[in-house]
Design a protein around this motif. Sequence first.
Motif, mmCIF file in Angstrom:
data_model
loop_
_atom_site.group_PDB
_atom_site.id
_atom_site.type_symbol
_atom_site.label_atom_id
_atom_site.label_comp_id
_atom_site.label_asym_id
_atom_site.label_seq_id
_atom_site.Cartn_x
_atom_site.Cartn_y
_atom_site.Cartn_z
ATOM 1 N N UNK A 37 0.840 -1.194 0.000
ATOM 2 C CA UNK A 37 0.000 0.000 0.000
ATOM 3 C C UNK A 37 0.880 1.250 0.000
ATOM 4 N N UNK A 38 0.430 2.294 -0.699
ATOM 5 C CA UNK A 38 1.193 3.532 -0.835
ATOM 6 C C UNK A 38 0.415 4.677 -0.193
ATOM 7 N N UNK A 39 1.136 5.700 0.317
ATOM 8 C CA UNK A 39 0.442 6.780 1.028
ATOM 9 C C UNK A 39 -0.277 7.752 0.098
ATOM 10 N N UNK A 40 -1.428 8.252 0.535
ATOM 11 C CA UNK A 40 -2.027 9.441 -0.070
ATOM 12 C C UNK A 40 -2.520 10.334 1.068
ATOM 13 N N UNK A 41 -2.825 11.581 0.758
ATOM 14 C CA UNK A 41 -3.490 12.464 1.707
ATOM 15 C C UNK A 41 -4.544 13.275 0.967
ATOM 16 N N UNK A 42 -5.619 13.588 1.670
ATOM 17 C CA UNK A 42 -6.665 14.445 1.116
ATOM 18 C C UNK A 42 -6.885 15.590 2.091
ATOM 19 N N UNK A 43 -7.452 16.713 1.605
ATOM 20 C CA UNK A 43 -7.653 17.853 2.508
ATOM 21 C C UNK A 43 -8.643 17.545 3.629
ATOM 22 N N UNK A 44 -8.480 18.243 4.742
ATOM 23 C CA UNK A 44 -9.466 18.144 5.824
ATOM 24 C C UNK A 44 -10.796 18.720 5.376
ATOM 25 N N UNK A 45 -10.740 19.790 4.576
ATOM 26 C CA UNK A 45 -11.958 20.461 4.126
ATOM 27 C C UNK A 45 -12.457 19.832 2.825
ATOM 28 N N UNK A 46 -13.723 19.452 2.808
ATOM 29 C CA UNK A 46 -14.373 18.940 1.597
ATOM 30 C C UNK A 46 -15.660 19.739 1.383
ATOM 31 N N UNK A 47 -16.120 19.795 0.151
ATOM 32 C CA UNK A 47 -17.457 20.332 -0.067
ATOM 33 C C UNK A 47 -18.462 19.401 0.609
ATOM 34 N N UNK A 48 -19.464 20.006 1.233
ATOM 35 C CA UNK A 48 -20.395 19.248 2.067
ATOM 36 C C UNK A 48 -21.071 18.113 1.306
ATOM 37 N N UNK A 49 -21.478 18.358 0.044
ATOM 38 C CA UNK A 49 -22.227 17.315 -0.674
ATOM 39 C C UNK A 49 -21.362 16.131 -1.081
ATOM 40 N N UNK A 50 -20.028 16.311 -1.005
ATOM 41 C CA UNK A 50 -19.143 15.172 -1.235
ATOM 42 C C UNK A 50 -19.271 14.182 -0.073
ATOM 43 N N UNK A 51 -19.564 14.717 1.112
ATOM 44 C CA UNK A 51 -19.588 13.879 2.320
ATOM 45 C C UNK A 51 -20.963 13.284 2.633
ATOM 46 N N UNK A 52 -22.014 14.078 2.478
ATOM 47 C CA UNK A 52 -23.323 13.639 2.975
ATOM 48 C C UNK A 52 -23.940 12.544 2.099
ATOM 49 N N UNK A 53 -24.859 11.787 2.703
ATOM 50 C CA UNK A 53 -25.616 10.775 1.964
ATOM 51 C C UNK A 53 -24.888 9.461 1.765
ATOM 52 N N UNK A 54 -23.761 9.273 2.456
ATOM 53 C CA UNK A 54 -23.018 8.007 2.296
ATOM 54 C C UNK A 54 -22.955 7.197 3.590
ATOM 55 N N UNK A 55 -22.988 7.898 4.717
ATOM 56 C CA UNK A 55 -22.762 7.216 5.992
ATOM 57 C C UNK A 55 -24.060 6.750 6.648
ATOM 58 N N UNK A 56 -25.161 7.444 6.336
ATOM 59 C CA UNK A 56 -26.405 7.254 7.067
ATOM 60 C C UNK A 56 -26.782 8.549 7.762
ATOM 61 N N UNK A 57 -28.053 8.676 8.092
ATOM 62 C CA UNK A 57 -28.553 9.944 8.637
ATOM 63 C C UNK A 57 -27.898 10.331 9.950
ATOM 64 N N UNK A 58 -27.742 9.356 10.857
ATOM 65 C CA UNK A 58 -27.174 9.667 12.172
ATOM 66 C C UNK A 58 -25.791 10.290 12.009
ATOM 67 N N UNK A 59 -24.997 9.675 11.136
ATOM 68 C CA UNK A 59 -23.629 10.148 10.933
ATOM 69 C C UNK A 59 -23.622 11.519 10.248
ATOM 70 N N UNK A 60 -24.476 11.708 9.268
ATOM 71 C CA UNK A 60 -24.512 12.990 8.549
ATOM 72 C C UNK A 60 -24.700 14.162 9.514
ATOM 73 N N UNK A 61 -25.468 13.930 10.565
ATOM 74 C CA UNK A 61 -25.708 15.002 11.546
ATOM 75 C C UNK A 61 -24.438 15.362 12.315
ATOM 76 N N UNK A 62 -23.445 14.465 12.306
ATOM 77 C CA UNK A 62 -22.224 14.691 13.097
ATOM 78 C C UNK A 62 -21.104 15.346 12.286
ATOM 79 N N UNK A 63 -21.408 15.726 11.056
ATOM 80 C CA UNK A 63 -20.385 16.365 10.217
ATOM 81 C C UNK A 63 -20.222 17.827 10.634
ATOM 82 N N UNK A 64 -19.002 18.265 10.905
ATOM 83 C CA UNK A 64 -18.721 19.672 11.242
ATOM 84 C C UNK A 64 -18.749 20.518 9.987
ATOM 85 N N UNK A 65 -19.587 21.533 9.965
ATOM 86 C CA UNK A 65 -19.656 22.420 8.814
ATOM 87 C C UNK A 65 -18.878 23.695 9.078
ATOM 88 N N UNK A 66 -18.227 24.213 8.046
ATOM 89 C CA UNK A 66 -17.551 25.501 8.172
ATOM 90 C C UNK A 66 -18.566 26.619 7.982
#
Lengths: 433, 433
Positions: A37-66
Amino acid sequence: MIQPRTFKGARDFLPEQMLHRERITQVMRQTFKKYGFAPIETPAIEYLDVLTGKYGEDADRLIYRLNYKNGSKDEAALHYDLTVPFSRVVAMNPDLAMPFKRYQIQPVWRADRPQPHQGRFREFYQCDVDCVGSSSMVIDAEMVAITYEVLSQLGFEGFLIKINNRKILNGITQYVGLDASWTLEVCRSIDKLDKVEWSEVRKELTDKNIAEDAIAKLEFLLQKELTLTNLEAELSAVEVAQEGIRELKQVFAYLDILGIPASAYRFDISLARGLDYYTGPIFETKLPAHPHIGSLTGGGRYDTLIGMFTGKDMPSVGTTLGLDRIFTAMQQLNLLEDVKTSTQVLVANFGDDTMQDALSLVKSLRENNVNTEFYPEPAKMKKQFAYCDKKKIPYVCIIGETEKAAQKVSVKNMQTGEQHVVSLEELVFLLKK
Amino acid sequence: MIQPRTFKGARDFLPEQMLHRERITQVMRQTFKKYGFAPIETPAIEYLDVLTGKYGEDADRLIYRLNYKNGSKDEAALHYDLTVPFSRVVAMNPDLAMPFKRYQIQPVWRADRPQPHQGRFREFYQCDVDCVGSSSMVIDAEMVAITYEVLSQLGFEGFLIKINNRKILNGITQYVGLDASWTLEVCRSIDKLDKVEWSEVRKELTDKNIAEDAIAKLEFLLQKELTLTNLEAELSAVEVAQEGIRELKQVFAYLDILGIPASAYRFDISLARGLDYYTGPIFETKLPAHPHIGSLTGGGRYDTLIGMFTGKDMPSVGTTLGLDRIFTAMQQLNLLEDVKTSTQVLVANFGDDTMQDALSLVKSLRENNVNTEFYPEPAKMKKQFAYCDKKKIPYVCIIGETEKAAQKVSVKNMQTGEQHVVSLEELVFLLKK
């Protein structure tokens, strides 16, 4: 004056903790690389719609928004895990050579209720290994093997890697007479079984309006501690369950070839994993002798997540090693070595007459790759010894007028109190031992 | 379907970049430890009032705020640098052994206009070394020495560490007839001199309502490229400037003892550093032959910052090595080694008959600490070779029926095309060379 305080649920790590954390991630990096396996890194900040709708509703509520373009399509947030950002990267880089095996060690953020004693925080590190582009169960087996190897190298004993398959859970939903669309609800409920009693899960399922006879059948399966072979017979009519069972049998066969002891892993029908995106084998590591310590690792196969970005599914599997859980567990189980400093020697400072010689010694020691501190202000010997004691620096070097005249150095072992007058060469030899 | 995209001003790092970035931070960690600095980490999220009021108004506006308790005293934000969080840690831990020497390698966030070609991003890594609890100029000299050593080890040549002292700039404000309270305004303007012409800075000073004769005197000093000795004579009547000059003379004397070549650093009266919190010597590293590449490092002494949390000043000095600037510069100057993968060998997979033997070989190689990938799906030789070519994996191992019967392995060097049949021991010996 501003009151200095740390954000609730987040922590500072001082050197005593950091030296251990650096060692733990070093073991992980080496192991991940050993498995290709090789290393990668991604930014801490993502556009919100990239994150939501994948984990489930409970988890979506726990996403920190800027506080950034709120309400627009460019609303931004802090990543909740590393799997969804990784899937985004794969979706954006169609030219990656497949299979693509990557690891990623970064903090993630969850607006959760902090529970420090169980190693649950709002900002914490995930250490992820994932492979995209292969449906082979060899990779799923490698996830378990990596988990085993990292935890063993860190000194853990008696840990148990629980293994199940979402396909089996899908099959169970069918078997108990529920529509397939109920699987995620059922998974979310039975996922709680390692924290709460069956009676509580049963109540939750009833509250979800699941039929009483379906719940009874579910109870029958879950409480029976079935082996994979027994389950195969029991669910013989359910094709998706049969596929899931075949996959796990392959995983177990590969684990055997890879030399992972059978005592380290086990099929567990009640393992469900909370997140929505899993589709195949799932894994989670517990310390059965220490039930108050949460899962050390968790992961699984998620063959449809990347398709949410590209419209085309790609087979993917990965696991997360939780640095903070692992660190907390090592603290509680006394697995941390007694390391307080990375400094090997302090060179004492008595001011102008010998300071130049002392600083030249510092230079020579560092040239020989000895981690060397120079006491920056001229001070009494006693004060400088006290500093070394407090920081657990193992040796002190002294150049007084006598040593200067003889072109030698006095070196004191802070633990034994022994003191010797030596040449620079002898000193380097002693310190590099 | 969600459009996969990366937050503006932030970046993904794929393995080719990450392997270099890991090497760069590894060189830093080793050097920092060699100088007696120990690692710490602080959370990305800080309470807003911990951050504001230390950098200056321009910088405060660039702090990313979370959508969290906005307007209350618990409003939260992402840290803007690592110096202020470090000062908070020191304020909260009065029992730390002093001097306390720490390093810290973490991302920071600035809501700035991204300029990728100059290595300016909204999310980027700072690599900080700081020492609190000592006024000795030995520490300031160590900051310059560490900068020199890290950049040299990474292969940089011809870089210049510019050194000035805020006390000298204070003295200059006095000398030109301005009240001391003007120093920060003057610093912020002359800090722009390495990006814009004097005429533009002059205009800014005029706009700030600074008297014409003060500006003329300032121009005289700044344009004259004075040596420290000339300046000492010129500002002989200004006590604070004399103190600043004495400090720098000490720094230069220590740098000489520490063996740092004089060509690598220089007194520069027009170096000001933009942030408010500096109080003593300041440093910044440029590549004079590549003016379009921004500063690689920057730092200085900030003796009053911790007092903003505790009411009691503590002498402190540190420097930041900008990982992203350094990485961008190494790319542009061709200083990155040709490393594309950390995998040493791929073991080919031809399916059931030999797959178990191939997987056993994978296990043995990993046990010998060879970074080994197993091609997860049975595939034609050509496809597996193409995969290695694309990923620049140097060797492929093949176990066909012949090799299996002879208990041997075929190993192919992907660069030369040479192929040999060897035993496991010979293979490990070859790969570990």
